[in-house]
Design a protein around this motif. Sequence first.
Motif, mmCIF file in Angstrom:
data_model
loop_
_atom_site.group_PDB
_atom_site.id
_atom_site.type_symbol
_atom_site.label_atom_id
_atom_site.label_comp_id
_atom_site.label_asym_id
_atom_site.label_seq_id
_atom_site.Cartn_x
_atom_site.Cartn_y
_atom_site.Cartn_z
ATOM 1 N N MET A 176 1.772 4.425 1.548
ATOM 2 C CA MET A 176 1.510 5.079 2.839
ATOM 3 C C MET A 176 1.306 6.589 2.723
ATOM 4 O O MET A 176 0.649 7.177 3.569
ATOM 5 C CB MET A 176 2.595 4.747 3.853
ATOM 6 N N HIS A 177 1.819 7.198 1.654
ATOM 7 C CA HIS A 177 1.617 8.641 1.473
ATOM 8 C C HIS A 177 0.138 9.002 1.312
ATOM 9 O O HIS A 177 -0.229 10.155 1.416
ATOM 10 C CB HIS A 177 2.343 9.149 0.226
ATOM 11 N N ALA B 171 0.836 -1.204 0.000
ATOM 12 C CA ALA B 171 0.000 0.000 0.000
ATOM 13 C C ALA B 171 0.875 1.260 0.000
ATOM 14 O O ALA B 171 2.012 1.230 0.463
ATOM 15 C CB ALA B 171 -0.918 -0.001 1.209
ATOM 16 N N GLY C 97 -2.162 7.342 3.080
ATOM 17 C CA GLY C 97 -2.770 7.011 4.360
ATOM 18 C C GLY C 97 -3.809 5.904 4.319
ATOM 19 O O GLY C 97 -3.712 4.958 3.544
ATOM 20 N N GLN D 16 -8.087 0.555 -0.332
ATOM 21 C CA GLN D 16 -8.066 0.038 -1.705
ATOM 22 C C GLN D 16 -7.930 -1.483 -1.721
ATOM 23 O O GLN D 16 -8.339 -2.140 -2.680
ATOM 24 C CB GLN D 16 -6.947 0.684 -2.535
ATOM 25 N N MET D 17 -7.361 -2.039 -0.652
ATOM 26 C CA MET D 17 -7.282 -3.500 -0.560
ATOM 27 C C MET D 17 -8.684 -4.093 -0.491
ATOM 28 O O MET D 17 -8.995 -5.084 -1.156
ATOM 29 C CB MET D 17 -6.487 -3.919 0.677
ATOM 30 N N SER E 248 -5.408 4.425 1.190
ATOM 31 C CA SER E 248 -4.666 3.440 0.396
ATOM 32 C C SER E 248 -4.922 2.045 0.963
ATOM 33 O O SER E 248 -5.064 1.083 0.201
ATOM 34 C CB SER E 248 -3.172 3.762 0.331
ATOM 35 N N LEU E 249 -5.019 1.935 2.289
ATOM 36 C CA LEU E 249 -5.363 0.636 2.894
ATOM 37 C C LEU E 249 -6.732 0.166 2.403
ATOM 38 O O LEU E 249 -6.933 -1.008 2.105
ATOM 39 C CB LEU E 249 -5.362 0.741 4.424
#
Lengths: 260, 273
Positions: B161-162, B159, B164, B170-171, B167-168
């Motif tokens: 991390m920029h 993911a 935040g 999106q999993m 982005s998690l």
Amino acid sequence: MKRKEKVTAYDRVKLARDAKRPHIFDFIKALCSDFEELHGDRLVNDDQGLIGGFATIDGVKALVLGHHKGATVEENMAANFGMANPDGYRKAMRLAKLAEKFHLPVVTFVDTPGAYPGDTAEARGQAEAIAKSLEFFAALKTPVVVVVTGEGGSGGALAIAVGDRILMLENAVYSVISPEGCAGILWRDGAKAPEAAAALKITADDLKKLGVIDAIIPERNLMAGLKKAILAALKELSVLPVEELLAQRYAKFTAMGRFG
Amino acid sequence: MAWFERKKEKAAIPQTKELWVTCPRCKKYFAKGDWTGICPECGYHGRMKARARIALLADEGSFTELFREVSYSDHLKFHDASGAYKDKVEATIAKTGETESVVVGTATMGGVPVMLGVMDFAFMGGSLGTGTGERICRAAEQAIAERRPLVICSASGGARMHEGILSLMQMAKTSAAIGRLKDAGLPYISVLTDPTTGGVSASYAMLGDINITEPGALIGFAGRRVIENTIHQKLPDDFQTAEYLLAHGFIDKIVPRKELKAFIVKMLHYFGF
């Protein structure tokens, strides 16, 4: 209100990790009149880092799932400090499938530093277990209410946090990576974790603004407020036809990170 | 022999950087002209640009890119020690010519219409950002609408991390969309290329009806160093390799690059496409 604003993101990280913070069995004891824990993934193991069982909350029957950090050193070790193995996620799916079969809603309690980063976890497919959980909970034909109670640590948290209503305790945090991990990579200095925590936007207030969670549960009179919120969510969801429930859940998660 | 090789490594290699290529896996040296991206010694398959892999897999001239307008988002106004995320990602866009870490579009493979997605590790380490997740989600949805099989080639550190927490998420989003595609009776073939780790291996990359990989690819959830620090032990060399994943039952087959397209097409034929 002014005092509250002075609490930094990293202060919340420390609060979220505090050993004295209520753990899964404290929540179960306070919220449920009955709880029957069920064990095992039917494959290799009974993971102590992620537990589950049938519970009654104010007369409402449900499946409760949650990360288990443990309250004593022995429990901490047995539960791997709440870092679940693939077996834990597979147990969660097995029990949730059972809940679906008998039309019982699922309530999950999220509190983990992350999925266990170990050689045995890799050998048994940590990535596959988390991936399968995400796909599984997105399509589970029964209501799912998620409560982020402490540390929402990345994929290991998300694996039991795909649901219809996401509640989060006032001092809980939920992040794509631990502030220490992020600081180590992007600041090349783990000690910059407070800066990373602020930059990552991981507090309940931040997540509410980003549309990731539905409600913040105040920690004053925590158990009473939480019980009320869980029951209200379950009641709202119980009247939805399954197709509508799944359509709303799909819309909720696919809207995240969609801009313009 | 031993002293001679050591000396060579120390002195000769830095001066001949332009002439030699080192295999990232077995560390052997090859003349640049002999390096095809596949190590003749250990069989490791080197990383490929997304466009090169699309050219490898799609029938000539059949690829039509979709959703190129979906790109990164700097909703956190993220800054770290080395500067602003926005500057970094804009520099990556300028350098790579891509606007996200995955390129998606329609194509035919051996005449079969498919939806094809290929990640590019050169774009922010192939990280899963909101734009990446949105492209994959839309690709899966359009594949359902047009009854196309989905083929995704992953290459990612995890993911982004920029971006935040989103982005998690999106999993979850990509896994939900791919679950719907599979429920619609369409096949999803996942090609896990070197490297596929973290949030990408723990979401759509591991969800294939068929999971395949290339020889020597690194595939795993947690990073090697993190695991070694957790268990206080050194891990074996083959840990988290394609061969390790195959032996542990998470991969259907290791397919050499030159056979990749034919294998995918064969599977699609078996599935009635």
